[in-house]
Write a protein that holds these residues in place. Structure first.
Motif, mmCIF file in Angstrom:
data_model
loop_
_atom_site.group_PDB
_atom_site.id
_atom_site.type_symbol
_atom_site.label_atom_id
_atom_site.label_comp_id
_atom_site.label_asym_id
_atom_site.label_seq_id
_atom_site.Cartn_x
_atom_site.Cartn_y
_atom_site.Cartn_z
ATOM 1 N N SER A 38 6.128 -9.836 8.332
ATOM 2 C CA SER A 38 5.309 -9.723 9.541
ATOM 3 C C SER A 38 3.863 -10.157 9.326
ATOM 4 O O SER A 38 3.123 -10.335 10.296
ATOM 5 N N GLY A 39 3.447 -10.309 8.066
ATOM 6 C CA GLY A 39 2.086 -10.750 7.792
ATOM 7 C C GLY A 39 1.187 -9.690 7.201
ATOM 8 O O GLY A 39 -0.020 -9.911 7.038
ATOM 9 N N LYS A 40 1.730 -8.520 6.850
ATOM 10 C CA LYS A 40 0.899 -7.442 6.323
ATOM 11 C C LYS A 40 0.232 -7.833 5.003
ATOM 12 O O LYS A 40 -0.982 -7.674 4.845
ATOM 13 N N MET A 170 -4.553 10.016 -0.724
ATOM 14 C CA MET A 170 -4.986 9.230 0.432
ATOM 15 C C MET A 170 -5.809 10.087 1.398
ATOM 16 O O MET A 170 -6.862 9.678 1.883
ATOM 17 N N LYS A 171 -5.312 11.291 1.667
ATOM 18 C CA LYS A 171 -6.009 12.176 2.591
ATOM 19 C C LYS A 171 -7.365 12.606 2.035
ATOM 20 O O LYS A 171 -8.356 12.706 2.777
ATOM 21 N N ARG A 172 -7.429 12.852 0.732
ATOM 22 C CA ARG A 172 -8.695 13.272 0.139
ATOM 23 C C ARG A 172 -9.713 12.139 0.178
ATOM 24 O O ARG A 172 -10.891 12.360 0.478
ATOM 25 N N LEU A 173 -9.266 10.927 -0.114
ATOM 26 C CA LEU A 173 -10.173 9.775 -0.069
ATOM 27 C C LEU A 173 -10.738 9.577 1.332
ATOM 28 O O LEU A 173 -11.931 9.306 1.506
ATOM 29 N N ALA A 174 -9.894 9.717 2.342
ATOM 30 C CA ALA A 174 -10.361 9.572 3.719
ATOM 31 C C ALA A 174 -11.312 10.710 4.087
ATOM 32 O O ALA A 174 -12.325 10.495 4.769
ATOM 33 N N ALA A 175 -11.011 11.921 3.620
ATOM 34 C CA ALA A 175 -11.867 13.068 3.921
ATOM 35 C C ALA A 175 -13.255 12.900 3.317
ATOM 36 O O ALA A 175 -14.229 13.489 3.809
ATOM 37 N N GLU A 176 -13.363 12.098 2.270
ATOM 38 C CA GLU A 176 -14.662 11.812 1.650
ATOM 39 C C GLU A 176 -15.451 10.757 2.422
ATOM 40 O O GLU A 176 -16.548 10.381 2.014
ATOM 41 N N GLY A 177 -14.867 10.272 3.523
ATOM 42 C CA GLY A 177 -15.551 9.284 4.339
ATOM 43 C C GLY A 177 -15.252 7.845 3.968
ATOM 44 O O GLY A 177 -15.908 6.920 4.453
ATOM 45 N N ARG A 178 -14.252 7.629 3.149
ATOM 46 C CA ARG A 178 -13.894 6.262 2.745
ATOM 47 C C ARG A 178 -12.974 5.628 3.788
ATOM 48 O O ARG A 178 -12.328 6.313 4.577
ATOM 49 N N THR A 179 -12.911 4.310 3.754
ATOM 50 C CA THR A 179 -11.999 3.555 4.594
ATOM 51 C C THR A 179 -10.710 3.344 3.817
ATOM 52 O O THR A 179 -10.733 2.753 2.728
ATOM 53 N N VAL A 180 -9.582 3.811 4.346
ATOM 54 C CA VAL A 180 -8.313 3.765 3.621
ATOM 55 C C VAL A 180 -7.264 3.075 4.486
ATOM 56 O O VAL A 180 -6.921 3.554 5.564
ATOM 57 N N LEU A 181 -6.748 1.942 3.995
ATOM 58 C CA LEU A 181 -5.687 1.190 4.676
ATOM 59 C C LEU A 181 -4.452 1.201 3.785
ATOM 60 O O LEU A 181 -4.514 0.763 2.633
ATOM 61 N N VAL A 182 -3.334 1.712 4.313
ATOM 62 C CA VAL A 182 -2.117 1.880 3.525
ATOM 63 C C VAL A 182 -0.957 1.191 4.217
ATOM 64 O O VAL A 182 -0.624 1.504 5.364
ATOM 65 N N SER A 183 -0.327 0.263 3.508
ATOM 66 C CA SER A 183 0.868 -0.408 4.020
ATOM 67 C C SER A 183 2.094 0.262 3.411
ATOM 68 O O SER A 183 2.130 0.537 2.205
ATOM 69 N N ARG A 202 5.603 -10.467 13.300
ATOM 70 C CA ARG A 202 5.464 -11.920 13.302
ATOM 71 C C ARG A 202 4.000 -12.340 13.413
ATOM 72 O O ARG A 202 3.650 -13.277 14.129
ATOM 73 N N GLY A 203 3.157 -11.615 12.702
ATOM 74 C CA GLY A 203 1.751 -11.961 12.609
ATOM 75 C C GLY A 203 0.878 -11.517 13.750
ATOM 76 O O GLY A 203 -0.335 -11.735 13.722
ATOM 77 N N ARG A 204 1.462 -10.876 14.761
ATOM 78 C CA ARG A 204 0.684 -10.465 15.931
ATOM 79 C C ARG A 204 0.559 -8.946 15.997
ATOM 80 O O ARG A 204 1.465 -8.220 15.589
ATOM 81 N N LEU A 205 -0.552 -8.486 16.552
ATOM 82 C CA LEU A 205 -0.788 -7.059 16.686
ATOM 83 C C LEU A 205 0.075 -6.483 17.797
ATOM 84 O O LEU A 205 0.034 -6.937 18.939
#
Length: 365
Positions: A38-40, A170-183, A202-205
Motif C-alpha cells: 500500500s506504500g507504508k 510506545m505509550k511511554r514515548l508518546a506520553a513524554e511528548g514525542r512523535t511516534v509513528l508505528v506501522s 494503493r498509495g492513497r490516504l
C-alpha cells in the motif's frame, strides 16, 4: 511533528505513494495501517530521506530530513531490523552508530538495558533470533534520544512478553511528548496501542482519525438476541415484531438473531410485550480488525482463490458508509447495510455487510 503535503513517489510506471497529505502529531501513538504494497514502507523511507519524493514534500519539525542538523538525534527509525552486519556484536553495532552521530558511548549501555539485550550484547548478531534483532533495531532507534520515532513492524518476531513491552514503550514515548509513528499488521495490537490512525491503500490516504472514530465509521455493531431453546415459534414471532418496528434480523449459526436498526432497549420492550422469554440480549461491538477489513479489502492486490474475506470487498466503486449521527446515542444500532451491487442490479450475490455507527459521544471527526 511529521507533515506530508501531496507526497508522491513513482517507480517507473508504478505509483507507490499517490498524493498523501497528513500530519503525525506529538503526544500520541499514531498507527500506520494498510495492506501489503500500500506504500507504508515507501512513505516511511521518504520521511527519513532514504527515498526522494517524485513530488510533494515531507518534513520533520518543519525541515526535510536531509536538512536536519544531526538528524540521528532528531529522528530515530526502525525500518529493517535485518540491516545489521552479522559479524558485529550488538554492542559494537550500536557503538559504531553512536560514533557516527557524536553520541556518547555511555548511551549504548543505556539503550541495551532498555531493550533487554545487556546479557547478549557481546554476541554476534548473526546468531540473534528475529525477536532479538527487533530489540536491537529498537535500541538503534532510541540511541540519539530523538523527539521523533518511526517503527515499521516493531513487534514482528517478539513473544507475548516482548509485544507487551513494545506496547508499553510506545505509550511511554508518546506520553513524554514525542512523535511516534508505528506501522503494523497486527490489528489487535494496534487497537490497544494506537491513539490515532493513518490508513492508506494503493498509495492513497483512506482514513486519518482516532481509533474509535475509525471503528464507528467503518463497521456496523449489532445486537444478539436469543430466545429460550425449544421455542422456534417465539423466535419467529420476535423477528416479525422487530421487522415491523423498523429493525432487521439475520439468523446466527447458533440459533440467535442478529438485530440491526433498533436500540437495545426497544428490542427488550418488544420481547416483553410479546411474552417472549429471552436467554440472551447482548450488544456486539465491532473490533478494529473488522473495521480495517471492511475499508481495505477492495485494496488488496493478492487474494486467495479460496478467500473467506472476499465478501468484504463487494461494494461498488465510490461507495461511502452512511454518515454517523451528529449526536451519537448509546445503544444505537446501524441500519441495514446497503444491498450488494449484484442485488441492486437484479443479481443475488452477497456483498460486504456493515454500516457506520457512533459508539462514543463526542468522538466524531
Amino acid at each position: 511533528m511529521i507533515e506530508a503535503v501531496r507526497l508522491t513517489k513513482r517507480f517507473g510506471a508504478r505509483t507507490a505513494v499517490d498524493g498523501l497529505s497528513f500530519q503525525v502529531r506529538p503526544g500520541v501513538v499514531t498507527g500506520f495501517l494498510g495492506p501489503n504494497g500500500s506504500g507504508k514502507s515507501t512513505t516511511m523511507r521518504m520521511i527519513v530521506g532514504l527515498d526522494r519524493p517524485t513530488s510533494g514534500t515531507v518534513t520533520v519539525d518543519g525541515r526535510p530530513f536531509r536538512q536536519t542538523p544531526n538528524a540521528a538525534r532528531a529522528v530515530g527509525a526502525l525500518l529493517d531490523a535485518k540491516a545489521v552486519h552479522g559479524g558485529r556484536s550488538a554492542r559494537s553495532h550500536l557503538l559504531s552508530l553512536a560514533q557516527l552521530s557524536g553520541i556518547p558511548a555511555s548511551r549504548v549501555e543505556e539503550v541495551l538495558g532498555v531493550v533487554g539485550l545487556r546479557d547478549v550484547a557481546g554476541k554476534r548478531t548473526r546468531g540473534f533470533s528475529l525477536g532479538m534483532g527487533q530489540r536491537l533495531g529498537i535500541a538503534a532507534a532510541l540511541l540519539g534520544d530523538p523527539r521523533v520515532l518511526l517503527f515499521d513492524e516493531p513487534v514482528n518476531g517478539l513473544d507475548p512478553e516482548g509485544i507487551y513491552w513494545v506496547r508499553t514503550l510506545m505509550k511511554r514515548l508518546a506520553a513524554e511528548g514525542r512523535t511516534v509513528l508505528v506501522s503494523s499488521h497486527l490489528m489487535s495490537e494496534m487497537a490497544v496501542t494506537a491513539d490515532h490512525l493513518l490508513v492508506i491503500g494503493r498509495g492513497r490516504l483512506l482514513a486519518d482519525m482516532s481509533v474509535r472514530a475509525f471503528i464507528a465509521r467503518n463497521s456496523a455493531d449489532f445486537a444478539r438476541v436469543r430466545v429460550a431453546d425449544g421455542e422456534p415459534a417465539a423466535r419467529e414471532r420476535l423477528a416479525a415484531l422487530i421487522g415491523g418496528a423498523g429493525g432487521e434480523t439475520l439468523p446466527e449459526p447458533d440459533g440467535a438473531l442478529r438485530v440491526t436498526g433498533l436500540p437495545l432497549p426497544r428490542v427488550s420492550d418488544l420481547a416483553h410485550e410479546a411474552g417472549v422469554r429471552l436467554w440472551e440480549l447482548s450488544p456486539h461491538h465491532a473490533s478494529l480488525e473488522e473495521a480495517y477489513m471492511r475499508m481495505t479489502q477492495p485494496m488488496v492486490d493478492h487474494r486467495s482463490t479460496d478467500d473467506e474475506l472476499a465478501g468484504f470487498a463487494g461494494e461498488e466503486p465510490g461507495w461511502e458508509p452512511p454518515t454517523v449521527p451528529e449526536v451519537p446515542q448509546r445503544g444505537w444500532y446501524a441500519p441495514k447495510p446497503p444491498a450488494p451491487a449484484a442485488e441492486r442490479h437484479g443479481g443475488g450475490t452477497t456483498g460486504a455487510a456493515g454500516a457506520a455507527k457512533a459508539t462514543e459521544e463526542g468522538d466524531a471527526r
